[in-house]
Design a protein around this motif. Structure first.
Motif, PDB file in Angstrom:
ATOM      1  N   ILE A 198       0.842  -1.203   0.000  1.00  0.00           N
ATOM      2  CA  ILE A 198       0.000   0.000   0.000  1.00  0.00           C
ATOM      3  C   ILE A 198       0.877   1.254   0.000  1.00  0.00           C
ATOM      4  CG2 ILE A 198      -1.627   1.364   1.376  1.00  0.00           C
ATOM      5  CD1 ILE A 198      -2.809  -1.353   2.310  1.00  0.00           C
TER       6      ILE A 198
ATOM      7  N   TYR B 209       1.134   4.244  -2.858  1.00  0.00           N
ATOM      8  CA  TYR B 209       1.030   5.702  -2.731  1.00  0.00           C
ATOM      9  C   TYR B 209       2.176   6.382  -3.482  1.00  0.00           C
ATOM     10  CZ  TYR B 209      -2.540   5.242   0.902  1.00  0.00           C
ATOM     11  OH  TYR B 209      -3.687   4.958   1.596  1.00  0.00           O
TER      12      TYR B 209
ATOM     13  N   ARG C  29       1.543   6.060  -7.279  1.00  0.00           N
ATOM     14  CA  ARG C  29       0.436   6.962  -7.615  1.00  0.00           C
ATOM     15  C   ARG C  29       0.970   8.385  -7.758  1.00  0.00           C
ATOM     16  NH1 ARG C  29      -4.601   7.275  -3.643  1.00  0.00           N
ATOM     17  NH2 ARG C  29      -5.726   6.259  -5.317  1.00  0.00           N
TER      18      ARG C  29
ATOM     19  N   HIS D 178      -8.094   9.300  -8.242  1.00  0.00           N
ATOM     20  CA  HIS D 178      -9.378   9.142  -7.559  1.00  0.00           C
ATOM     21  C   HIS D 178      -9.737   7.722  -7.146  1.00  0.00           C
ATOM     22  CE1 HIS D 178     -10.194  13.326  -8.348  1.00  0.00           C
ATOM     23  NE2 HIS D 178      -9.901  13.138  -9.619  1.00  0.00           N
ATOM     24  N   PHE D 179      -9.136   6.718  -7.743  1.00  0.00           N
ATOM     25  CA  PHE D 179      -9.454   5.348  -7.351  1.00  0.00           C
ATOM     26  C   PHE D 179      -8.762   5.015  -6.037  1.00  0.00           C
ATOM     27  CE2 PHE D 179     -10.545   3.130 -11.644  1.00  0.00           C
ATOM     28  CZ  PHE D 179     -11.490   4.081 -11.911  1.00  0.00           C
ATOM     29  N   SER D 180      -9.367   4.143  -5.281  1.00  0.00           N
ATOM     30  CA  SER D 180      -8.765   3.678  -4.027  1.00  0.00           C
ATOM     31  C   SER D 180      -7.630   2.712  -4.333  1.00  0.00           C
ATOM     32  CB  SER D 180      -9.808   2.947  -3.179  1.00  0.00           C
ATOM     33  OG  SER D 180     -10.856   3.817  -2.838  1.00  0.00           O
ATOM     34  N   ILE D 181      -6.648   2.675  -3.452  1.00  0.00           N
ATOM     35  CA  ILE D 181      -5.574   1.693  -3.608  1.00  0.00           C
ATOM     36  C   ILE D 181      -6.085   0.357  -3.086  1.00  0.00           C
ATOM     37  CG2 ILE D 181      -3.290   1.003  -2.787  1.00  0.00           C
ATOM     38  CD1 ILE D 181      -2.395   3.851  -3.046  1.00  0.00           C
TER      39      ILE D 181
ATOM     40  N   LEU E 172      -5.484  -0.257  -8.385  1.00  0.00           N
ATOM     41  CA  LEU E 172      -6.438   0.837  -8.232  1.00  0.00           C
ATOM     42  C   LEU E 172      -7.843   0.277  -8.350  1.00  0.00           C
ATOM     43  CD1 LEU E 172      -4.641   3.477 -10.470  1.00  0.00           C
ATOM     44  CD2 LEU E 172      -4.578   3.286  -7.974  1.00  0.00           C
TER      45      LEU E 172
ATOM     46  N   MET F  90     -14.935   2.137  -8.226  1.00  0.00           N
ATOM     47  CA  MET F  90     -16.128   1.723  -7.489  1.00  0.00           C
ATOM     48  C   MET F  90     -17.432   2.047  -8.209  1.00  0.00           C
ATOM     49  SD  MET F  90     -14.849   0.499  -4.689  1.00  0.00           S
ATOM     50  CE  MET F  90     -13.440   0.591  -3.618  1.00  0.00           C
TER      51      MET F  90
END
Length: 166
Positions: free
Chosen positions: A14, A18, A21, A114-117, A130, A133
């Motif tokens: 994770i 970051y 990203r 904008h996507f969650s990890i 990524l 949702m």
């Protein structure tokens, strides 16, 4: 047989996610700053330093990336027409593929922003996942090689864009 990741390894993945990203988003700012420089140089006299700064801070900072992209595309299309390019239903503007690539890169940038990890359960060669949702969870996994290719595409587009105005 897949190798399961323990929580410590998941946490490390994770944190590295970051980082990657940020690398992609930071590389993308090169493209956006080039676009701002093109628009500023086109509309503001080179000697008007204060006006240039105001244009960047007041106008460009309030424009979306898409607005900047379409503005520059309009300038390039206009330049093509002035150079005797004839637009028909069966052809595209000479630099249409570059602007399509920039649009695709913007979609990638938005995913990274904008996507969650995603948290991996198993060891793979991916350095970031990524999770989109919209309607359902859709995870896109990227390897270091894929991140490198994305960054190279961004920098290539930035260079090609600048070359159009030299």
């Amino acid at each position: 047989m897949s190798i399961k990741l323990v929580p410590k390894e998941q946490f490390k993945h994770i944190n590295e996610g970051y980082y990657y990203r940020g690398v992609v988003i930071n590389t993308f700012t090169t493209l956006e700053r080039n676009m701002e420089m093109i628009l500023t140089d086109h509309f503001i006299d080179k000697e008007a330093k204060t006006l240039k700064n105001q244009f960047v801070f007041v106008i460009l900072d309030r424009m979306t990336f898409e607005a900047k992209r379409t503005s520059i595309k309009s300038l390039v299309d206009q330049k093509s027409l002035e150079n005797n390019f004839v637009k028909t239903k069966n052809n595209s503007y000479p630099h249409g593929k570059l602007f399509d690539e920039i649009r695709k890169l913007q979609e990638l940038r938005n995913n990274f922003a904008h996507f969650s990890i995603a948290i991996p359960n198993e060891k793979t060669d991916s350095v970031i996942g990524l999770a989109g949702m919209r309607d359902k969870v859709d995870v896109i996994w990227y390897s270091l090689d894929e991140i490198d290719k994305i960054n190279k595409r961004i920098l290539k587009a930035a260079d090609e864009l600048i070359a159009l105005f030299m």
